[in-house]
Design a protein around this motif. Structure first.
Motif, PDB file in Angstrom:
ATOM      1  N   ALA A 198       7.875  94.183 123.772  1.00 31.78           N
ATOM      2  CA  ALA A 198       8.452  92.946 123.234  1.00 31.78           C
ATOM      3  C   ALA A 198       7.332  92.022 122.760  1.00 31.78           C
ATOM      4  N   PRO A 200       5.511  89.179 120.937  1.00 34.15           N
ATOM      5  CA  PRO A 200       6.018  87.901 120.425  1.00 34.15           C
ATOM      6  C   PRO A 200       5.791  87.768 118.923  1.00 34.15           C
ATOM      7  N   SER A 201       6.645  87.011 118.279  1.00 34.68           N
ATOM      8  CA  SER A 201       6.555  86.845 116.831  1.00 34.68           C
ATOM      9  C   SER A 201       5.262  86.150 116.411  1.00 34.68           C
ATOM     10  N   GLU A 265       9.980  82.230 123.879  1.00 33.26           N
ATOM     11  CA  GLU A 265      10.690  83.246 123.094  1.00 33.26           C
ATOM     12  C   GLU A 265      11.184  84.373 123.991  1.00 33.26           C
ATOM     13  N   ARG A 266      10.361  84.787 124.953  1.00 34.01           N
ATOM     14  CA  ARG A 266      10.784  85.856 125.861  1.00 34.01           C
ATOM     15  C   ARG A 266      11.946  85.410 126.742  1.00 34.01           C
ATOM     16  N   GLU A 268      14.203  83.202 126.063  1.00 32.95           N
ATOM     17  CA  GLU A 268      15.422  83.093 125.258  1.00 32.95           C
ATOM     18  C   GLU A 268      15.981  84.453 124.877  1.00 32.95           C
ATOM     19  N   SER A 269      15.100  85.451 124.760  1.00 29.77           N
ATOM     20  CA  SER A 269      15.560  86.782 124.367  1.00 29.77           C
ATOM     21  C   SER A 269      16.227  87.534 125.508  1.00 29.77           C
ATOM     22  N   VAL A 271      14.832  89.681 127.296  1.00 30.57           N
ATOM     23  CA  VAL A 271      14.223  91.006 127.410  1.00 30.57           C
ATOM     24  C   VAL A 271      13.475  91.106 128.726  1.00 30.57           C
TER      25      VAL A 271
END
Length: 492
Positions: A198, A200-201, A265-266, A268-269, A271
């Motif tokens: 995963a 990150p962007s 981000e993690r 919120e995902s 994952v």
């Protein structure tokens, strides 16, 4: 076997190794009927050491680390004191028995966390490197799944693919310093450890900022304990632009913001996996709370620093040694071509790490309670500093210690107290197996695809890069692409 008789009436005829008789023999000065008192420990303050001032000793250690430490042992023996950190009494240990006693000391006697000041500017003060006793044990146990089992298998597979991808991008047919390219590779591997699949962007941006931030390690100003400077002194050093402190602080702020973005981000995902970030997000402390954003950041930065700088140094030293040892290189190439084993390559890596441990002096231990080691009494306020560089070159354990001889490790595992490139005891590096996998993967890929040519036949001397030691010129080599092998199955 009978004990030979002595003609000297004053000699002691008793074998002191065996059980002593109740009555002392005539002419023996020892009363064997009484328990013999243990010799009193010698205060550490009696140990010798170089006389130079702190700035002079610190500069010598930074500029010529191997020479400085070697001369100290030659002059003062296997234990000596150095003056390189403000207000710290530091005693260097180089004997395996002393180092073993240090590693096995109770956790409330010796601390490592209070000795991590040199890397605080990168890691903060809440990660594993700063924890001791039960806190350290629990955090280490929690993080361990990110470095073994299924996670290690995933990382191993990623390392092989990354080695192929990144080595193919390294310059060909011109002499370059390989260290910057190797360091970028090791950072990508740690991305796999920290984020897993995963990614990150913002990784590409974070990657470049991390590399810019760690580049500060090449400057002498990296030795400054920035967190101990007063606001006025910090303002002063930031104003001196050539020191690079101002750029470092600004880059660190950008890194912190990007790490926070990646964590958000993690979360919120949703994952989850066996990567380090997933493990940290699932950790619950004794009071029921989870790790704070600062604690997660500090732990991640510890990996981005310690997990990349050390391994990059190890890879560069391996290529440095192989290109000046043609017979060893020939054996490694033959093993790679055969493709059935990597025992000799593993021995090469072990020998490189013996001669050039990336962190030649492991993290000092702060003495919290009095401890006696090797007949020397150390007290609270003192620091014990094991020198991997000197320990790994002990001539009693390694004949011709300065010679590069991988055969030392064929069929023999390195000793836990005579080979310490990854530290030891309960604070031994979590990623030691990953580092060795990286070193072998890069060497295998480079030698499989390239012919190597040295720019200078003279061996590169060691040079400090903050807490690690790298080849003086970053391993300057020319990579020439090998011609593809012709197929044996009718290919042209």
């Amino acid at each position: 076997m009978d004990t030979p008789k002595t003609e000297n009436a004053t000699d002691c005829p008793v074998d002191h190794v065996k059980t002593a008789p109740a009555e002392p023999a005539a002419g023996c000065p020892v009363d064997h009927a009484k328990p013999q008192a243990k010799p009193a420990a010698v205060p550490a303050s009696t140990l010798g050491g170089p006389k130079g001032s702190l700035p002079i000793q610190a500069l010598k250690l930074f500029s010529h680390p191997s020479e400085f430490m070697t001369k100290c042992r030659q002059s003062y023996g296997s234990r000596f004191r150095v003056n390189i950190f403000p207000g710290a009494q530091i005693y260097v240990l180089t004997d395996p028995d002393d180092v073993k006693a240090m590693f096995l000391a109770p956790r409330d006697v010796l601390y490592t966390g209070s000795s991590s000041a040199q890397i605080e500017k990168f890691t903060g003060q809440t990660g594993l490197a700063w924890l001791d006793e039960d806190e350290h044990t629990k955090r280490r146990k929690t993080l361990m799944p990110s470095f073994k089992g299924g996670a290690l298998q995933r990382i191993d597979a990623a390392i092989g693919a990354m080695a192929e991808q990144y080595v193919a991008q390294w310059p060909r047919d011109r002499v370059v310093s390989l260290h910057p390219y190797v360091h970028r590779f090791t950072m990508q591997v740690i991305r796999e450890v920290v984020f897993g699949n995963a990614v990150p962007s913002c990784w590409d941006e974070l990657f470049e900022e991390l590399m810019r931030m760690l580049d500060f390690n090449r400057r002498k100003a990296s030795l400054l304990l920035l967190h101990r400077l007063s606001p006025a002194k910090m303002k002063m050093v930031r104003a001196i632009k050539p020191l690079g402190v101002d750029d470092f602080v600004k880059t660190r702020a950008r890194v912190d913001a990007l790490i926070a973005k990646a964590v958000k981000e993690r979360l919120e995902s949703g994952v989850s996996g066996d990567d380090m970030l997933s493990v940290m997000l699932s950790l619950t402390k004794d009071d029921g709370s989870q790790l704070s954003g600062v604690e997660i950041r500090d732990e991640m930065m510890t990996m981005f620093l310690a997990g990349t700088e050390t391994t990059a140094a190890g890879i560069c030293w391996t290529l440095e040694y192989l290109t000046r040892e043609p017979e060893v290189l020939k054996k490694v190439l033959a093993e790679i071509d055969e493709g059935t084993d990597d025992a000799y390559l593993t021995a090469v890596v072990h020998e490189v790490l013996r001669l050039r441990p990336p962190t030649p002096q492991i993290i000092p231990r702060a003495v919290m309670k009095p401890i006696e080691i090797g007949g020397i009494q150390y007290g609270p306020g003192m620091h014990l500093w094991a020198s991997g560089y000197l320990l790994n070159r002990d001539p009693e354990r390694y004949p011709q210690p300065d010679e590069f001889r991988p055969e030392r490790f064929i069929g023999t595992k390195p000793g836990a107290y005579t080979w310490i490139p990854f530290g030891g005891g309960h604070t031994r590096c979590l990623g030691d197996r990953i580092a060795i996998l990286e070193m072998k993967a890069v060497v295998r890929e480079v030698l499989s695809t390239c012919e190597l040519r040295r720019a200078d036949p003279k061996p590169e001397a060691p040079r400090s890069r903050a807490v690690v030691i790298i080849p003086e010129h970053g391993t300057r080599l020319e990579l020439r692409a090998k011609a593809p092998k012709r197929s044996l199955a009718g290919g042209s």
